[in-house]
Scaffold this active site. Structure first.
Site, PDB file in Angstrom:
ATOM      1  N   ARG A 242       0.859  -1.181   0.000  1.00  0.00           N
ATOM      2  CA  ARG A 242       0.000   0.000   0.000  1.00  0.00           C
ATOM      3  C   ARG A 242       0.892   1.226   0.000  1.00  0.00           C
ATOM      4  NH1 ARG A 242      -3.566  -2.069  -1.931  1.00  0.00           N
ATOM      5  NH2 ARG A 242      -5.684  -2.400  -1.188  1.00  0.00           N
ATOM      6  N   GLU A 271      -2.954   7.985  -4.657  1.00  0.00           N
ATOM      7  CA  GLU A 271      -3.266   7.550  -6.028  1.00  0.00           C
ATOM      8  C   GLU A 271      -4.481   8.283  -6.558  1.00  0.00           C
ATOM      9  OE1 GLU A 271      -3.661   3.288  -6.099  1.00  0.00           O
ATOM     10  OE2 GLU A 271      -1.738   3.019  -5.112  1.00  0.00           O
ATOM     11  N   HIS A 289      -0.608   0.669 -10.148  1.00  0.00           N
ATOM     12  CA  HIS A 289      -1.357  -0.274  -9.290  1.00  0.00           C
ATOM     13  C   HIS A 289      -1.893  -1.464 -10.106  1.00  0.00           C
ATOM     14  CE1 HIS A 289      -3.656  -0.377  -5.222  1.00  0.00           C
ATOM     15  NE2 HIS A 289      -3.428  -1.605  -5.654  1.00  0.00           N
TER      16      HIS A 289
HETATM   17  C1  DGY Z   1      -5.942  -5.245  -3.350  1.00  0.00           C
HETATM   18  O1  DGY Z   1      -6.543  -6.287  -3.610  1.00  0.00           O
HETATM   19  O2  DGY Z   1      -5.905  -4.783  -2.230  1.00  0.00           O
HETATM   20  C2  DGY Z   1      -5.214  -4.575  -4.467  1.00  0.00           C
HETATM   21  O3  DGY Z   1      -4.495  -3.503  -4.108  1.00  0.00           O
HETATM   22  C3  DGY Z   1      -6.115  -4.315  -5.633  1.00  0.00           C
HETATM   23  O4  DGY Z   1      -6.124  -5.545  -6.240  1.00  0.00           O
END
Ligand code: DGY
Length: 323
Positions: A242, A271, A289
């Site tokens: 993240r 983002e 992402h």
């Molecule tokens: C998640 O699943 O948390 C990703 O960041 C998006 O697929």
């Protein structure tokens, strides 16, 4: 019995949307435009289930309006730090996520970033497309060897282990692990991995560091200026976890001053906004992402949400309940 009324907050793979429409009274977001906080507050009064994803923000304020009709937030994605799960719990709203099905593809993207930054693939492609390549020479775009190097993995859940699998068996890398809880010896043994007690123990020993821990307040800026300074000047940082886990300002400083060799990022603090200092750093590979972005995985994530929803409305415990 009336079908539960369900709101899907973004476009999903067509196969999943079709199956969902057969089983639920669904409103799809045809325009694929992110919802606002006000939209969510209103939706809470109109839908039995809301199916949010990482681009949705659901802070405590969203849960403050009257008595909600919504009984479950079935998140599309494994990470759920965009949802205030405490606030949801307080209103009696269940929250589920979609683990497992995206571990392999997310680890593939972490490997992609690691190889790209170490072998200067982004720089090379930019040079070639811009017509700046003058031909092969022994000193051109010299990178760093990945095979046999030491990889530090922070967060050794499913995705961290998928990363170890690739790095150890595919590239003969030595694996060091830092994880909140003790990892079972048989799991470590699978990858010939060694668990170290702290991040401070891990960073100075690694040629590559890959982040696979959860986001959220507890891990905000886990990688900060002080910890970046513990990395070798020849080492690389990879983040597919993240954005908030890395202090982007501190990372930009490390990249520009060369206190680390480079980084690969698939996730960002705000983002889709990317700070200029990162955009212009040549020793950084940036992806938008893409961790789970394969047809197979995005469909599997959707079907996993459907399984959670179906269980919930049939009065069974959803397999991926996180709150
Ligand atoms: C998640 O699943 O948390 C990703 O960041 C998006 O697929």
């Amino acid at each position: 019995m009336n079908k539960p009324k369900v709101l899907v907050t973004r476009r999903w793979p067509q196969a999943v949307e079709a199956r969902m429409a057969a089983n639920f009274d669904v409103d799809l977001n045809q325009a694929d435009k992110p919802l606002t906080e006000a939209d969510f507050r209103e939706a809470m009064t109109r839908y039995d289930a809301i199916l949010p994803t990482v681009t949705d923000r659901l802070p405590a304020t969203v849960f403050e309006a009257g008595t909600p009709r919504t009984r479950i937030l079935a998140n599309y994605g494994v990470g759920f730090s965009h949802i205030d799960t405490e606030a949801a719990r307080a209103r009696g709203i269940a929250v589920t996520n979609t683990p497992d099905v995206l571990s392999e593809c997310t680890a593939d993207i972490a490997m992609t970033l690691m190889l790209m930054v170490a072998r200067r693939a982004g720089e090379g492609e930019r040079e070639l497309r811009e017509g700046r390549w003058s031909g092969w020479r022994p000193t051109h775009l010299i990178g760093t060897k990945v095979s046999g190097a030491t990889l530090g993995i922070i967060g050794f859940g499913r995705i961290g282990q998928a990363m170890a699998q690739r790095a150890h068996f595919g590239f003969g890398m030595k694996i060091l692990v830092q994880n909140r809880s003790a990892v079972a010896p048989e799991v470590l043994a699978r990858y010939n991995a060694v668990q170290v007690p702290t991040i401070e123990d891990l960073l100075p020993q690694c040629d590559f560091v890959s982040l696979h821990c959860p986001g959220g307040a507890a891990n905000r800026h886990l990688i900060n200026a002080r910890r970046l300074d513990l990395m070798k000047p020849t080492a690389f940082l990879i983040n597919t976890a993240r954005g908030e886990v890395v202090d982007e300002h501190a990372l930009a400083q490390s990249l520009w001053f060369g206190t680390i060799a480079g980084a690969g990022l698939d996730v960002f603090e705000r983002e889709p906004a990317i700070p200029d200092a990162l955009l212009h750093a040549d020793n950084l590979v940036l992806l938008p992402h893409l961790g789970s972005a394969t047809r197979e995985t995005r469909e599997a994530m959707g079907f996993r949400v459907l399984e959670n929803l179906t269980a919930f409305f049939e009065g069974r415990e959803p397999q991926d309940r996180v709150a």
